[in-house]
Design an enzyme around this catalytic site. Sequence first.
Site, short mmCIF file in Angstrom:
data_model
loop_
_atom_site.label_atom_id
_atom_site.label_comp_id
_atom_site.label_asym_id
_atom_site.label_seq_id
_atom_site.Cartn_x
_atom_site.Cartn_y
_atom_site.Cartn_z
N ASN A 142 64.05 20.31 48.14
CA ASN A 142 62.68 19.85 48.38
C ASN A 142 62.14 20.19 49.76
OD1 ASN A 142 63.17 18.82 45.88
ND2 ASN A 142 63.00 16.66 46.46
N HIS A 189 19.81 45.67 45.72
CA HIS A 189 19.66 45.52 44.27
C HIS A 189 19.97 46.83 43.54
CE1 HIS A 189 17.55 41.60 44.79
NE2 HIS A 189 17.09 42.20 45.89
N SER A 319 40.77 63.10 33.12
CA SER A 319 40.56 62.92 31.69
C SER A 319 41.53 63.77 30.90
CB SER A 319 39.12 63.30 31.32
OG SER A 319 38.94 63.27 29.91
#
EC number: 4.2.1.2
Length: 473
Positions: A142, A189, A319
């Site tokens: 502990n 934004h 890819s």
Amino acid sequence: MEMQMSNSDRYRIEHDSMGDLRVPIDALWGAQTQRAIENFPISGRSMPQGFIHALGFIKAAAAKVNAELGLLPKSMAKEIEAAALDVAAGRYDAEFPVDIYQTGSGTSSNMNANEVIATLAMRATKGPIHPNDHVNLGQSSNDVVPTAIRISATLAVQGRLLPALKHLRKMINKRARGLGSVVKTGRTHLMDAMPLTFAQEFGAWSAQIVSAEARLNDTLKRLHRLPLGGTAIGTGINTDPHFGRNAVKVLSALTGIHFESANNKFEGLAAQDDLVELSGQFNTLAVALMKIANDLRWMNAGPLAGLGEIELPALQPGSSIMPGKVNPVIPEAVVMVASQVIGHHTAVTVAGQSGNFQLNVTLPLIAYNLLESATLLGNVVMLLADKVIVGLKVRQDRVQEVLERNPILVTALNPIIGYEKAAVIAKRAYKEHRPVLEVACEESNLNPVELARLLDPAALTEGGIHVVGGGGG
């Protein structure tokens, strides 16, 4: 821990307080570790190596101090200390198989360390050494496990993560200095906004890293307070009153880090708030890194149909079906690491509130998530610096083309012609796909030379109010 050989060549018989148990013949661990192996076949993931090494440091310090206090024969303590330091050095990592999902106090891992170290020490002394009575003398799981988490987390942050962040910051600053005069279109934004320099944009990233370093260093001060010596519930039952403080001094010498004995050991066992705080700093850093990585991905997007402001180093084919495609693999890895760290923080947050009364009972989970977060962050930060920031290239022709056609530059004319007139110019420039300077010449009474000065993107990056016949103020 009593041992006798079985008839099988593969196992030996170990004995603990619950009876006899078969243990693999070559294993250094004993009965309690074997019980944990059989009780918790859950994830197949054992406790982090850094945590195990910290247990080794603790056992070495404990043996040394117990000998100095006259509680352990010096010859026995010497062998325990030597074996424990071998564990701390990582020489026996394979002997710690206990799953991370185990008893919430981490007792199984503590006993794993006690048994392995006892076995190693007995080989040297040829005499009996008990994992509980000798290796674990003056300790409890502990207080040992919370101490081990704090030591291992501190070592991980100071030894790997902070140096990695410093390196990333230096690389960002170096590139910022080299690109200081290059002006680009700002975005809010995700839409075109006023211009800024690459140095200003990179400088914001660098500032985020500086803040992360400061937060981590501040949090580490609280992790340096070790609850060792609190034993079972914080009172220090069954340990010498001087043990905890003396052992922490030895730990400081062994690790090279100035640790302190916690003033309130009840807190160190029952509450793990400082560890939750550290996890929170990892979480904040993950958010910062995700922002930086996503900025890089957006800036690199294209190369023809996206922003295409920068070109990241080509590291591998992107890819299996589209020839020539190259993807921003490191920024993507950063995003995934950040996502995982954020998830780890959620787990640590929930685990942190599991300190019912005098003991937190999710300590192995806290240890695992904290140390994995530190490792993931340290590794990916180095990759971001060395495989992305160092080698990225600015596509200045593309940057300049977009900048010159940015109608938002007309914002600089607000103090002179007013917001509404400036909006007319911006909308017309958008609609006709023309440079804002051309449209402003037609829509205002300002001469082209004055307009060119007022709408100069480089000057606009310096801020201030731009007026006719003068500079920014």
